[in-house]
Scaffold this motif. Sequence first.
Motif, short mmCIF file in Angstrom:
data_model
loop_
_atom_site.label_atom_id
_atom_site.label_comp_id
_atom_site.label_asym_id
_atom_site.label_seq_id
_atom_site.Cartn_x
_atom_site.Cartn_y
_atom_site.Cartn_z
N SER A 152 3.00 -21.41 75.75
CA SER A 152 4.43 -21.15 75.67
C SER A 152 5.17 -22.31 75.02
O SER A 152 6.14 -22.11 74.26
N GLU A 153 4.74 -23.51 75.26
CA GLU A 153 5.37 -24.68 74.64
C GLU A 153 5.16 -24.64 73.12
O GLU A 153 6.09 -24.96 72.34
N LEU A 154 3.98 -24.22 72.67
CA LEU A 154 3.73 -24.11 71.23
C LEU A 154 4.59 -23.00 70.62
O LEU A 154 5.13 -23.15 69.50
N ASP A 155 4.73 -21.89 71.37
CA ASP A 155 5.55 -20.79 70.87
C ASP A 155 7.01 -21.21 70.74
O ASP A 155 7.68 -20.87 69.74
N VAL A 156 7.50 -21.94 71.70
CA VAL A 156 8.89 -22.38 71.66
C VAL A 156 9.11 -23.30 70.47
O VAL A 156 10.12 -23.22 69.74
N GLU A 157 8.17 -24.21 70.25
CA GLU A 157 8.31 -25.17 69.14
C GLU A 157 8.29 -24.43 67.79
O GLU A 157 9.07 -24.72 66.87
N ARG A 158 7.40 -23.40 67.69
CA ARG A 158 7.27 -22.64 66.43
C ARG A 158 8.54 -21.82 66.18
O ARG A 158 9.06 -21.77 65.05
N VAL A 159 9.07 -21.19 67.23
CA VAL A 159 10.26 -20.34 67.06
C VAL A 159 11.46 -21.19 66.68
O VAL A 159 12.30 -20.77 65.85
N ARG A 160 11.57 -22.36 67.24
CA ARG A 160 12.70 -23.22 66.91
C ARG A 160 12.66 -23.64 65.44
O ARG A 160 13.71 -23.79 64.80
#
Length: 419
Positions: A152-160
């Motif tokens: 989830s942390e990787l997904d958040v960073e990618r979406v941002r």
Amino acid sequence: MTDASNELEQKVHGLRIDRSSKGKSSRPWLLFLIIAVIAGPSLFAGYWFFFSERGVLEVEAAVVRVATTQASESTVLEGTGYVVARRQTTVSSKTTGRVAAVYIEEGMLVENNELLATLDDSRQQTNLELARAQVEEIRASIDEIDVRIKQSELDVERVRKLVVDALVSQDEVDQTQLRLDGFEAQKQRLKKSVEVAQKNVTLREQELEDTNIRAPFKGVVIAKAAQPGEMISPVSAGGGFTRTGICTIVDMDSIEVQVDVNEKYINRVSPGQPATVTLVSYPNTQLPAEVIAIIPTADRARSTVRVRIAFLERDSRVLPDMAVKVSFYEEGTTFVSNEDSPLGADVPPTAVVVEDGQHYVWLIEQGTIRRKHVEFLTKTPAGLTRLVNDFERGARVVSNLEQLDLARFENGMPVKVVN
């Protein structure tokens, strides 16, 4: 007529006693028999009077005094009571279970926290293993959540990054962030679950330890109540097949005496007052003691007040529930040790005779005397001779041996006490 007269004269002459033949009698024993019958009772009475009245040895007697440890002060009060233990307990288990082993016997000295018995712990072992497995399961769930959080942390960073290029909407960024926060919350809940599961493990460990029954304090086992294979429970099960205790332990250091004093005489007793305790089973032994306290209440039915008394010296012969006699003394009375004033019996010095290095006294028993070997200890301040030996209550000894001819003395010889 003449012939008739001659015949009558001859018959009368035949009836006369010939006294000339008296000294030649053939039966002299008859005379001695007559004399013995007449004079015998008089001779016997004279012999009895001479030997039983004037011939019996006259002696002086002294009563043997039991030696004690107290000073010369007289007692102010006497009482009876019992030895009690302030710390006495019946040891039981915390849970109901079957006794697996018992490690104690009556009379055994046990230390504080010493293992006394064990119960069957198979169920407790299983519950403990289950609790530990639950902890491991929750920790594995935490590891799984950590993986999801990382994703989830990787997904958040990618979406941002995509938001900057306007490739995704802000709503998608918010959903990704909320998904990460949800995983974080699950991890925190699982951590709390680990704490709860760990406490459950501790509880199961305590239940397992409770199958080991230990001594609550140092003492002596006076009763063993259970055997291996029996069921035991801390509460009564209502039947005759379940024990409620393993054994009874007494702390011998807490032994004291309790006496019920008549309330009319309680004013003669005060805390700290000196006293002596005499065991009924050892009547020649007096132990120094003192009053601990007077229980501030009276027994209405018996009109008595209970008094607690402490021993000043430990004695291995003192056991719980023994009957005792207590003597209370005036304030300031001091006691000497048994080494300075050994226990035994006191007799006058003139009652002891020494022969070949051995000491003897002559006991007076039912009008006769008997020699008794004694062991000499010392001279008392009162001028008496102290002996180790025990004597029966009221025993008397010949006290004027120095005035008598000891060569005449024999065991069983009758004597007459003149004092």
